[in-house]
Design an enzyme around this catalytic site. Sequence first.
Site, PDB file in Angstrom:
ATOM      1  N   CYS A 194    -136.471  27.528 -29.397  1.00  0.00           N
ATOM      2  CA  CYS A 194    -136.007  28.192 -28.177  1.00  0.00           C
ATOM      3  C   CYS A 194    -136.301  27.338 -26.938  1.00  0.00           C
ATOM      4  CB  CYS A 194    -136.691  29.558 -28.077  1.00  0.00           C
ATOM      5  SG  CYS A 194    -136.466  30.405 -26.508  1.00  0.00           S
ATOM      6  N   CYS A 244    -138.042  29.139 -24.062  1.00  0.00           N
ATOM      7  CA  CYS A 244    -139.439  29.392 -24.431  1.00  0.00           C
ATOM      8  C   CYS A 244    -140.297  28.167 -24.127  1.00  0.00           C
ATOM      9  CB  CYS A 244    -139.554  29.742 -25.914  1.00  0.00           C
ATOM     10  SG  CYS A 244    -138.658  31.232 -26.388  1.00  0.00           S
TER      11      CYS A 244
END
Length: 106
Positions: free
Chosen positions: A29, A32
């Site tokens: 991600c 993230c």
Amino acid sequence: MAESDKLQAFNDTLKESKHVVAYFTAPWCGPCKAIGPEFEKLVVEYPNIKFVKVDVDDQVEIAQEYGIRSMPTFIFFVGGQKVFDLVGAKTDLLKEGVARLASLQQ
């Protein structure tokens, strides 16, 4: 560790800590990765809050239990109960959420 054991350990953490921020993330991600360092700074800044990272690929049952559909997702708990959440890599909102959580009484 079996999936059910991971879920039980997570739920135990929620019961044992007054304030918890759960950070649902994944290694693949991009957002993230961008917000991860900010999350780590908050861990140091708020020692009275328990911060928990949950890798959704590794801890599928926890992610399913809390209905995680996108990453990053942050769930804020008081006394084991979800009080609010934040979806997305929004640094300012994450900081505001942690400050708000710190101000809440159980």
